[in-house]
Design a protein around this motif. Structure first.
Motif, PDB file in Angstrom:
ATOM      1  N   ALA A  66     -40.989  46.778  24.929  1.00  0.00           N
ATOM      2  CA  ALA A  66     -39.751  47.449  25.337  1.00  0.00           C
ATOM      3  C   ALA A  66     -39.740  48.893  24.846  1.00  0.00           C
ATOM      4  CB  ALA A  66     -38.544  46.696  24.795  1.00  0.00           C
ATOM      5  N   VAL A  67     -40.245  49.105  23.631  1.00  0.00           N
ATOM      6  CA  VAL A  67     -40.297  50.464  23.096  1.00  0.00           C
ATOM      7  C   VAL A  67     -41.230  51.327  23.953  1.00  0.00           C
ATOM      8  CG1 VAL A  67     -41.056  51.883  21.156  1.00  0.00           C
ATOM      9  CG2 VAL A  67     -39.681  49.853  20.751  1.00  0.00           C
ATOM     10  N   ALA A  68     -42.388  50.769  24.329  1.00  0.00           N
ATOM     11  CA  ALA A  68     -43.321  51.505  25.185  1.00  0.00           C
ATOM     12  C   ALA A  68     -42.654  51.852  26.511  1.00  0.00           C
ATOM     13  CB  ALA A  68     -44.589  50.697  25.418  1.00  0.00           C
ATOM     14  N   GLY A  69     -41.890  50.887  27.051  1.00  0.00           N
ATOM     15  CA  GLY A  69     -41.175  51.131  28.297  1.00  0.00           C
ATOM     16  C   GLY A  69     -40.088  52.184  28.122  1.00  0.00           C
ATOM     17  N   GLY A  70     -39.360  52.100  27.020  1.00  0.00           N
ATOM     18  CA  GLY A  70     -38.313  53.076  26.729  1.00  0.00           C
ATOM     19  C   GLY A  70     -38.877  54.473  26.613  1.00  0.00           C
ATOM     20  N   VAL A  72     -41.554  55.620  28.128  1.00  0.00           N
ATOM     21  CA  VAL A  72     -41.841  56.096  29.494  1.00  0.00           C
ATOM     22  C   VAL A  72     -40.548  56.565  30.166  1.00  0.00           C
ATOM     23  CG1 VAL A  72     -42.651  55.442  31.792  1.00  0.00           C
ATOM     24  CG2 VAL A  72     -43.866  54.630  29.786  1.00  0.00           C
ATOM     25  N   PHE A  73     -39.480  55.796  29.961  1.00  0.00           N
ATOM     26  CA  PHE A  73     -38.190  56.148  30.555  1.00  0.00           C
ATOM     27  C   PHE A  73     -37.708  57.512  30.075  1.00  0.00           C
ATOM     28  CE2 PHE A  73     -35.239  53.409  33.025  1.00  0.00           C
ATOM     29  CZ  PHE A  73     -36.205  52.606  33.569  1.00  0.00           C
ATOM     30  N   ILE A  74     -37.769  57.720  28.769  1.00  0.00           N
ATOM     31  CA  ILE A  74     -37.302  59.000  28.224  1.00  0.00           C
ATOM     32  C   ILE A  74     -38.173  60.136  28.744  1.00  0.00           C
ATOM     33  CG2 ILE A  74     -36.982  60.404  26.159  1.00  0.00           C
ATOM     34  CD1 ILE A  74     -36.398  57.985  24.615  1.00  0.00           C
ATOM     35  N   LEU A  75     -39.489  59.980  28.562  1.00  0.00           N
ATOM     36  CA  LEU A  75     -40.367  61.093  28.897  1.00  0.00           C
ATOM     37  C   LEU A  75     -40.378  61.409  30.380  1.00  0.00           C
ATOM     38  CD1 LEU A  75     -41.130  61.176  25.990  1.00  0.00           C
ATOM     39  CD2 LEU A  75     -43.498  61.421  26.646  1.00  0.00           C
ATOM     40  N   SER A  76     -40.270  60.372  31.236  1.00  0.00           N
ATOM     41  CA  SER A  76     -40.326  60.705  32.659  1.00  0.00           C
ATOM     42  C   SER A  76     -38.980  61.226  33.162  1.00  0.00           C
ATOM     43  CB  SER A  76     -40.824  59.527  33.500  1.00  0.00           C
ATOM     44  OG  SER A  76     -39.984  58.433  33.345  1.00  0.00           O
TER      45      SER A  76
ATOM     46  N   LEU B  77     -33.818  56.017  25.336  1.00  0.00           N
ATOM     47  CA  LEU B  77     -33.450  56.407  23.978  1.00  0.00           C
ATOM     48  C   LEU B  77     -32.733  55.252  23.278  1.00  0.00           C
ATOM     49  CD1 LEU B  77     -33.628  59.017  22.274  1.00  0.00           C
ATOM     50  CD2 LEU B  77     -31.224  59.358  22.802  1.00  0.00           C
ATOM     51  N   GLY B  78     -31.908  54.546  24.026  1.00  0.00           N
ATOM     52  CA  GLY B  78     -31.189  53.400  23.475  1.00  0.00           C
ATOM     53  C   GLY B  78     -32.137  52.362  22.916  1.00  0.00           C
ATOM     54  N   ILE B  79     -33.155  52.028  23.704  1.00  0.00           N
ATOM     55  CA  ILE B  79     -34.135  51.027  23.267  1.00  0.00           C
ATOM     56  C   ILE B  79     -34.813  51.490  21.984  1.00  0.00           C
ATOM     57  CG2 ILE B  79     -36.293  49.887  23.841  1.00  0.00           C
ATOM     58  CD1 ILE B  79     -35.456  50.100  26.800  1.00  0.00           C
ATOM     59  N   ILE B  80     -35.227  52.764  21.956  1.00  0.00           N
ATOM     60  CA  ILE B  80     -35.971  53.243  20.803  1.00  0.00           C
ATOM     61  C   ILE B  80     -35.069  53.363  19.571  1.00  0.00           C
ATOM     62  CG2 ILE B  80     -37.231  55.249  19.896  1.00  0.00           C
ATOM     63  CD1 ILE B  80     -38.587  55.394  22.642  1.00  0.00           C
ATOM     64  N   LEU B  81     -33.841  53.801  19.763  1.00  0.00           N
ATOM     65  CA  LEU B  81     -32.896  53.854  18.638  1.00  0.00           C
ATOM     66  C   LEU B  81     -32.644  52.455  18.084  1.00  0.00           C
ATOM     67  CD1 LEU B  81     -30.067  56.392  19.461  1.00  0.00           C
ATOM     68  CD2 LEU B  81     -31.593  56.378  17.501  1.00  0.00           C
TER      69      LEU B  81
END
Lengths: 240, 94
Positions: A66-70, A72-76, B77-81
């Motif tokens: 999920a962190v890896a996916g997150g 990708v979400f942020i960066l893209s 950001l939510g997931i990572i936080l």
């Protein structure tokens, strides 16, 4: 608050209008749409298989996926202005590829692409196969190959990760240029000439962004290593 | 109780991002995306080509798109936080 989060926030405050990198909806002839979908599907299948394997071995790898996916979400979603008045965005593919193996990203990366194609009018459903192939397949494999090659040369770990993310971003736009150049070749527009034209569209914008992508990926990797070192070593024993 | 604080924190940072993105989108607009430039190049080398599909949703206002982009960033950001805070908690609990 963690300093890293603040850095991240600072960068998030910079996006501007304009997208980047992916092939727009409808701008690929149908035969090439089919071709790139067919090329992409085996990797998607492999990716599903890989993810099932990881999650059945260690349930905590779900959180890391999920962190890896997150990431990708942020960066893209980071549309950054670049030189020459154009903007493009990052991809974040390298991080997950290095941690979980390249094919995993064929599944995770396509979630972000679908989100953008459906809701944001960025990229498109007809060009999804081609965009998924360039970003989640080429991008991921380049990242992992670069990382492994740099490991053989005994380069410091953070430099390896930086190089992997940098080259992954660069190769994604090169692939996109290639996909467009091949699809639109004709007698008046030979493939190589097209390639130069498309590459010059992306190259100037993408290179500085690839450097930023490299730094972000190193940052995220250090963060994960700090909290989940044991889990990462279970997933991929080569990490020290 | 702590859970609530995390959710609040994520929500607050998402809101800040959205607001600032909207502000920027209203005040700037001088940058063209590389995909639009690529489309221009296609039209130059293949003038007869007609795109044969359109995006399902097209917005005629820039800020809607910007908000959705910010929403995408906020999701990630939510997931990572969540991940950071969860692990930080575990560390201090030990």
């Amino acid at each position: 608050m963690d300093k890293r989060i603040i850095y991240l926030l600072v960068f998030l405050l910079y996006p501007v209008i304009g997208y980047g990198m992916h092939i727009a909806e409808g701008f690929l002839p149908p035969e090439w749409v089919l071709f790139w979908f067919l090329a992409y599907i085996p990797f998607f299948y492999l990716g599903i298989h890989n993810i099932k394997k990881h999650t059945s071995q260690n349930t905590r790898s779900k959180m890391l996926l999920a962190v890896a996916g997150g990431f990708v979400f942020i960066l893209s979603s980071l549309k950054l202005p670049s030189v020459a008045g154009s903007s493009s965005h990052l991809t974040g593919i390298a991080l997950g590829a290095i941690l979980f193996g390249a094919s995993t990203m064929s599944v995770i990366g396509v979630i972000a692409l679908l989100f953008q194609a459906l809701l944001l009018a960025h990229g498109g459903l007809t060009t999804l196969g081609a965009n998924a192939f360039s970003m989640t397949v080429v991008g991921a494999f380049v990242a992992i190959w670069t990382y492994n090659f740099a490991s053989k040369l005994k380069i410091k770990q953070w430099v390896r990760i930086f190089l992997a993310a940098f080259l992954s971003n660069v190769m994604i736009y090169m692939t996109t240029s290639f996909q467009l150049a091949v699809a639109f070749q004709s007698e008046t527009a030979p493939m190589m000439e097209n390639l130069v034209k498309f590459m010059s569209v992306f190259a100037v914008t993408q290179l500085p962004l690839a450097v930023i992508e490299g730094f972000f990926t190193v940052m995220a990797f250090k963060l994960i290593m700090r909290y989940s070192k044991a889990d990462i070593q279970l997933i991929n024993p080569s990490f020290q | 109780m702590k859970e609530k604080r995390y959710i609040l924190l994520i929500f607050a940072s998402a809101l800040i991002i959205v607001l600032i993105q909207i502000m920027i989108s209203l005040n700037t607009g001088g940058f063209t995306g590389t995909d639009d430039q690529a489309v221009a190049t296609i039209q130059e080398i293949a003038p007869g080509y007609e795109p044969w599909a359109n995006n399902l949703l097209e917005y005629n206002r820039d800020w809607i798109e910007t908000t959705l982009f910010a929403f995408q960033a906020a999701l990630g950001l939510g997931i990572i936080l969540f991940y950071i805070l969860k692990n930080r908690n575990k560390k201090t609990a030990k």
